[in-house]
Design a protein around this motif. Structure first.
Motif, PDB file in Angstrom:
ATOM      1  N   PRO A  16      28.263  80.554 -16.857  1.00 36.32           N
ATOM      2  CA  PRO A  16      29.508  80.153 -16.201  1.00 36.32           C
ATOM      3  C   PRO A  16      29.260  79.038 -15.189  1.00 36.32           C
ATOM      4  O   PRO A  16      28.318  79.101 -14.391  1.00 36.32           O
ATOM      5  CB  PRO A  16      29.969  81.429 -15.513  1.00 36.32           C
ATOM      6  CG  PRO A  16      29.332  82.526 -16.287  1.00 36.32           C
ATOM      7  CD  PRO A  16      28.004  81.994 -16.725  1.00 36.32           C
ATOM      8  N   GLY A  17      30.097  78.020 -15.227  1.00 34.79           N
ATOM      9  CA  GLY A  17      29.976  76.900 -14.316  1.00 34.79           C
ATOM     10  C   GLY A  17      31.065  76.944 -13.260  1.00 34.79           C
ATOM     11  O   GLY A  17      31.535  78.010 -12.860  1.00 34.79           O
ATOM     12  N   ARG A  18      31.471  75.776 -12.838  1.00 38.33           N
ATOM     13  CA  ARG A  18      32.478  75.680 -11.785  1.00 38.33           C
ATOM     14  C   ARG A  18      33.847  76.106 -12.279  1.00 38.33           C
ATOM     15  O   ARG A  18      34.181  75.939 -13.444  1.00 38.33           O
ATOM     16  CB  ARG A  18      32.560  74.239 -11.279  1.00 38.33           C
ATOM     17  CG  ARG A  18      31.326  73.777 -10.532  1.00 38.33           C
ATOM     18  CD  ARG A  18      31.510  72.370 -10.032  1.00 38.33           C
ATOM     19  NE  ARG A  18      30.362  71.915  -9.264  1.00 38.33           N
ATOM     20  CZ  ARG A  18      30.271  70.715  -8.706  1.00 38.33           C
ATOM     21  NH1 ARG A  18      31.265  69.857  -8.832  1.00 38.33           N
ATOM     22  NH2 ARG A  18      29.196  70.379  -8.035  1.00 38.33           N
ATOM     23  N   ALA A  19      34.640  76.583 -11.340  1.00 42.20           N
ATOM     24  CA  ALA A  19      36.024  76.925 -11.662  1.00 42.20           C
ATOM     25  C   ALA A  19      36.821  75.647 -11.920  1.00 42.20           C
ATOM     26  O   ALA A  19      36.556  74.602 -11.317  1.00 42.20           O
ATOM     27  CB  ALA A  19      36.655  77.709 -10.513  1.00 42.20           C
ATOM     28  N   PHE A  20      37.764  75.750 -12.795  1.00 46.38           N
ATOM     29  CA  PHE A  20      38.646  74.609 -13.056  1.00 46.38           C
ATOM     30  C   PHE A  20      40.097  75.074 -13.093  1.00 46.38           C
ATOM     31  O   PHE A  20      40.398  76.251 -13.302  1.00 46.38           O
ATOM     32  CB  PHE A  20      38.290  73.898 -14.366  1.00 46.38           C
ATOM     33  CG  PHE A  20      38.571  74.702 -15.604  1.00 46.38           C
ATOM     34  CD1 PHE A  20      37.566  75.428 -16.210  1.00 46.38           C
ATOM     35  CD2 PHE A  20      39.844  74.733 -16.163  1.00 46.38           C
ATOM     36  CE1 PHE A  20      37.819  76.174 -17.352  1.00 46.38           C
ATOM     37  CE2 PHE A  20      40.110  75.479 -17.289  1.00 46.38           C
ATOM     38  CZ  PHE A  20      39.096  76.204 -17.886  1.00 46.38           C
ATOM     39  N   ASN A  21      40.968  74.112 -12.884  1.00 39.67           N
ATOM     40  CA  ASN A  21      42.411  74.328 -12.968  1.00 39.67           C
ATOM     41  C   ASN A  21      42.975  73.084 -13.643  1.00 39.67           C
ATOM     42  O   ASN A  21      43.046  72.028 -13.032  1.00 39.67           O
ATOM     43  CB  ASN A  21      43.010  74.514 -11.577  1.00 39.67           C
ATOM     44  CG  ASN A  21      44.487  74.843 -11.624  1.00 39.67           C
ATOM     45  OD1 ASN A  21      45.131  74.721 -12.665  1.00 39.67           O
ATOM     46  ND2 ASN A  21      45.039  75.267 -10.518  1.00 39.67           N
ATOM     47  N   SER A  22      43.326  73.202 -14.898  1.00 39.32           N
ATOM     48  CA  SER A  22      43.773  72.053 -15.677  1.00 39.32           C
ATOM     49  C   SER A  22      45.258  72.123 -15.971  1.00 39.32           C
ATOM     50  O   SER A  22      45.831  73.216 -16.077  1.00 39.32           O
ATOM     51  CB  SER A  22      43.001  71.987 -17.003  1.00 39.32           C
ATOM     52  OG  SER A  22      41.634  71.734 -16.774  1.00 39.32           O
ATOM     53  N   TRP A  23      45.844  70.945 -16.106  1.00 37.53           N
ATOM     54  CA  TRP A  23      47.271  70.822 -16.394  1.00 37.53           C
ATOM     55  C   TRP A  23      47.474  69.949 -17.616  1.00 37.53           C
ATOM     56  O   TRP A  23      46.750  68.980 -17.832  1.00 37.53           O
ATOM     57  CB  TRP A  23      47.987  70.180 -15.208  1.00 37.53           C
ATOM     58  CG  TRP A  23      48.015  71.045 -14.010  1.00 37.53           C
ATOM     59  CD1 TRP A  23      47.041  71.201 -13.071  1.00 37.53           C
ATOM     60  CD2 TRP A  23      49.086  71.902 -13.610  1.00 37.53           C
ATOM     61  NE1 TRP A  23      47.444  72.097 -12.119  1.00 37.53           N
ATOM     62  CE2 TRP A  23      48.686  72.542 -12.426  1.00 37.53           C
ATOM     63  CE3 TRP A  23      50.356  72.185 -14.157  1.00 37.53           C
ATOM     64  CZ2 TRP A  23      49.499  73.461 -11.760  1.00 37.53           C
ATOM     65  CZ3 TRP A  23      51.157  73.084 -13.484  1.00 37.53           C
ATOM     66  CH2 TRP A  23      50.729  73.718 -12.304  1.00 37.53           C
ATOM     67  N   GLY A  24      48.480  70.289 -18.384  1.00 34.85           N
ATOM     68  CA  GLY A  24      48.855  69.454 -19.501  1.00 34.85           C
ATOM     69  C   GLY A  24      50.022  68.555 -19.128  1.00 34.85           C
ATOM     70  O   GLY A  24      50.657  68.750 -18.083  1.00 34.85           O
ATOM     71  N   PRO A  25      50.317  67.569 -19.956  1.00 34.11           N
ATOM     72  CA  PRO A  25      51.496  66.735 -19.715  1.00 34.11           C
ATOM     73  C   PRO A  25      52.759  67.575 -19.924  1.00 34.11           C
ATOM     74  O   PRO A  25      52.748  68.535 -20.667  1.00 34.11           O
ATOM     75  CB  PRO A  25      51.387  65.645 -20.782  1.00 34.11           C
ATOM     76  CG  PRO A  25      50.577  66.259 -21.855  1.00 34.11           C
ATOM     77  CD  PRO A  25      49.621  67.192 -21.194  1.00 34.11           C
ATOM     78  N   GLY A  26      53.798  67.240 -19.246  1.00 34.55           N
ATOM     79  CA  GLY A  26      55.026  68.020 -19.346  1.00 34.55           C
ATOM     80  C   GLY A  26      55.691  67.869 -20.695  1.00 34.55           C
ATOM     81  O   GLY A  26      55.594  66.837 -21.356  1.00 34.55           O
ATOM     82  N   THR A  27      56.385  68.922 -21.099  1.00 32.67           N
ATOM     83  CA  THR A  27      57.231  68.855 -22.274  1.00 32.67           C
ATOM     84  C   THR A  27      58.652  69.179 -21.818  1.00 32.67           C
ATOM     85  O   THR A  27      58.866  70.149 -21.087  1.00 32.67           O
ATOM     86  CB  THR A  27      56.744  69.807 -23.380  1.00 32.67           C
ATOM     87  OG1 THR A  27      57.542  69.638 -24.544  1.00 32.67           O
ATOM     88  CG2 THR A  27      56.782  71.272 -22.953  1.00 32.67           C
ATOM     89  N   LEU A  28      59.601  68.348 -22.232  1.00 32.03           N
ATOM     90  CA  LEU A  28      60.955  68.448 -21.707  1.00 32.03           C
ATOM     91  C   LEU A  28      61.787  69.464 -22.474  1.00 32.03           C
ATOM     92  O   LEU A  28      61.833  69.449 -23.708  1.00 32.03           O
ATOM     93  CB  LEU A  28      61.624  67.077 -21.765  1.00 32.03           C
ATOM     94  CG  LEU A  28      62.991  66.960 -21.104  1.00 32.03           C
ATOM     95  CD1 LEU A  28      62.913  67.303 -19.617  1.00 32.03           C
ATOM     96  CD2 LEU A  28      63.557  65.563 -21.302  1.00 32.03           C
TER      97      LEU A  28
END
Length: 123
Positions: free
Chosen positions: A106-118
């Motif tokens: 296990p490495g660093r924590a991440f918090n990822s976001w995707g592009p919005g969908t309308l």
């Protein structure tokens, strides 16, 4: 980690839509996935979150109308029913987890976001 969302569109009030989100890239694990939304002129708000495969949380405004599920370690879906005009917003998928460390530890924590969908709900 990259996220790709799909399934947004235009629907009449009372209708249904299903949003899907798929994660790609290298990571050790994803603990939570979910959706935020942001309507014009409003702050971004949490719509639904799933931790693991069964622990779910919903905004009060969507509870009993939306259902979040996790199809696999990398994918989540949001089934939206009985849609209302006030559900109109850009919906953003997110994922939280751990990256990959040395030797696939296990490495660093991440918090990822995707592009919005309308999502647009007409009255």
């Amino acid at each position: 980690v990259q996220l790709q969302a799909s399934g947004g569109g235009l629907v009449q009030a009372g209708g249904s839509l299903r949003l899907s989100c798929a994660a790609s890239g290298s990571f050790h694990s994803i603990s939570s996935m979910g959706w935020y939304r942001q309507a014009p002129g409003k702050q971004r708000e949490l719509v639904a979150r799933i931790t693991g495969f069964h622990d779910t949380n919903y905004a009060a405004s969507v509870k009993d109308r939306f259902t979040i599920s996790r199809d696999s370690a990398k994918n989540t879906s949001l089934q939206m029913s009985s849609l209302k005009p006030e559900d109109t917003a850009a919906y953003y998928c997110f994922a939280e987890g751990l990256g990959v460390g040395r030797g696939w530890s296990p490495g660093r924590a991440f918090n990822s976001w995707g592009p919005g969908t309308l999502v647009t709900v007409s009255s």
